[in-house]
Write a protein that holds these residues in place. Structure first.
Motif, short mmCIF file in Angstrom:
data_model
loop_
_atom_site.label_atom_id
_atom_site.label_comp_id
_atom_site.label_asym_id
_atom_site.label_seq_id
_atom_site.Cartn_x
_atom_site.Cartn_y
_atom_site.Cartn_z
N HIS A 65 0.85 -1.20 0.00
CA HIS A 65 0.00 0.00 0.00
C HIS A 65 0.88 1.24 0.00
CE1 HIS A 65 -3.59 2.38 0.54
NE2 HIS A 65 -2.94 3.08 1.46
N HIS A 67 1.19 5.38 -1.98
CA HIS A 67 0.63 6.40 -2.89
C HIS A 67 1.78 7.10 -3.60
CE1 HIS A 67 -3.49 6.40 -1.04
NE2 HIS A 67 -2.81 5.93 -0.01
N HIS A 221 -9.10 1.61 1.01
CA HIS A 221 -8.83 1.85 2.43
C HIS A 221 -10.02 1.37 3.26
CE1 HIS A 221 -6.38 4.96 0.37
NE2 HIS A 221 -5.52 4.76 1.35
N HIS A 261 -5.04 -0.61 6.21
CA HIS A 261 -5.24 -0.12 7.59
C HIS A 261 -6.01 -1.08 8.50
CE1 HIS A 261 -3.25 3.57 6.57
NE2 HIS A 261 -4.00 3.64 5.48
N ASP A 312 2.51 3.10 2.96
CA ASP A 312 1.50 4.15 2.87
C ASP A 312 2.10 5.55 2.81
OD1 ASP A 312 -1.05 5.22 2.61
OD2 ASP A 312 -1.41 5.29 4.77
#
Ligand code: GUN
Ligand code: FE
Length: 426
Positions: A65, A67, A221, A261, A312
């Protein structure tokens, strides 16, 4: 066939390392043919022996995960919780990716940084912009690194510049899916509704349809922050839990699914995850930085939910999956001492999460076993290994103290991965 000789360390099961001192791993067509402590185990005619000496050979890292467009914000802007953080810092940065020149500049640095950290596979969020997402996919492909790359879909509770119509989202996704249609390619699309607060029911439905029509994985998420969960309850009042909201739209295990998460997942949600084979992505650095909370990783594991790890960026600040493992252990120790959550996570468990468990999302990789793709890192820890450490202690010291300078070779699907170019004309 190539035969690599070195100290092999990997986690065939969640609970323990397998350590083969001066072991051999034979690789053909990108896949492992066999692993042994004896060279005569293999038919060596036409085999090339690569002696890696006193180095450690471990599976390469998987970041499940991250971005990419938040790379510029790495290590800054961590003074708000999720919803305010998104509106204040994250969305304005992601808007810039309408500009493909900016996107290429940041995405080159991002892919280079993943390479440095030894992350050879990643599940990545891009932005809503199809053209910039295409650039990111091309950069992974040129680098020879594996990635599931998601064009982000969102159509509510976001700035106008990041809001698209459902039709626009479908058209942009279909174009990327058509261009990256080989199911065995290293770089693949993944359907990426940002999260329930930023997707209308129509958008969630369209994403579920896209995933099922093209048999593509999904990422999003889940249950990250208390205010977020309260908002989801308002937006999806008939859903029994946050995960159920995704499930209703075919986004919760109908195709392989990653959910980042899972800090506040209820028993019901955990059971839905288990049933759907939904993989939880534990992001301990992000959960610390934007004050989301402590994920019940021990419970997820005990209940049979698949678990992996994510950096993340830029909720998380550290792209090194080794450092993310350390945070996962440290948070687990705090949870154990403060909340009585027992037993604590162990080093083999977090290593397994970042390698074999995560690897199962891509196919068969993340361990040194016959039939597995050879994704590996060669670690030269000679400066850390100045006294009589065991091989396992050497790995532990590298995980806690090492950095990219110790990673001397990186392999993805059997190919050595050279340093990607930082600029176009280099
Ligand atoms: N939830 C929705 N978008 C995001 C994001 O960009 N980062 C994190 N950590 N959570 C999110
Ligand atoms: Fe995230």
């Amino acid at each position: 066939m190539k035969i690599y000789k070195g100290h092999l360390l990997f986690t065939p099961t969640r609970n323990e390392f397998r350590v083969i001192e001066n072991g051999y791993v034979a690789v053909s067509d990108g896949r492992i043919v066999g692993v042994s402590s004896q060279l005569n185990h293999f038919d060596c005619t036409n085999a090339e022996l690569i002696d890696l000496g006193d180095r450690l050979v471990i599976p390469a890292m998987c970041d499940m995960h991250v971005h990419a467009p938040q790379y510029r914000n790495q290590g800054v802007c961590m003074d708000y919780e999720l919803l305010t953080w998104l509106n204040t810092y994250t969305f304005p940065e992601e808007e810039k990716f309408a500009d493909t020149t900016y996107a290429e500049r940041i995405y080159r640095r991002f892919v280079h940084a993943l390479w440095r950290m030894g992350t050879m596979r990643a599940a990545v969020f891009a932005t809503i912009h199809g053209d910039s997402t295409r650039i990111l996919m091309r950069l992974f492909q040129e680098a020879g690194m594996g990635a599931l790359v998601g064009k982000v879909d969102m159509d509510r509770n976001c700035p106008d510049a990041l809001c698209e119509t459902v039709d626009e989202a479908i058209i942009a996704n279909e174009a990327l899916i058509a261009e990256y249609s080989d199911p065995n390619a290293l770089v693949r699309p993944i359907i990426t509704p940002r999260f329930v607060p930023s997707c209308t029911p129509a958008m969630l439905h369209a994403c579920g349809q896209l995933a099922q029509r093209h048999n593509l994985p999904v990422q999003s998420h889940l249950s990250e922050n208390r205010d977020e969960i309260a908002l989801v309850r308002k937006l999806e009042p008939t859903s029994t839990c946050y995960g159920d909201a995704y499930n209703r739209y075919g986004l919760f295990g109908q195709t392989p699914t990653l959910m980042a998460h899972c800090v506040y997942s209820t028993d019901e949600e955990i059971e839905l995850m288990r049933q759907g084979g939904v993989m939880a992505v534990h992001c301990p650095t992000s959960n610390l930085n934007i004050a989301s909370g402590m994920s019940p990783v021990r419970t997820l594991l005990d209940r049979g939910v698949r678990v992996s790890l994510g950096s993340d960026i830029s909720g998380g600040h550290d792209l090194s999956m080794f450092r993310v493992m350390v945070y996962a252990l440290q948070v687990s120790k705090l949870a154990s001492v403060t909340l009585g959550v027992k037993p604590q996570l162990t080093l083999p468990e977090v290593f397994w999460c970042a390698t074999k468990s995560a690897g199962s999302f891509f196919g068969r990789l993340g361990s040194f076993e016959p039939g597995y793709e050879f994704d590996a890192l060669v670690i030269d820890d000679s400066d850390l290994n100045f006294d009589h450490y065991t091989l396992l202690q050497r790995l532990e010291r590298f995980i806690y103290l090492g950095d990219d300078r110790h990673i001397v070779h990186r392999y993805c699907r059997g190919m050595e991965v050279p340093e990607p170019k930082l600029s176009h004309d280099e």
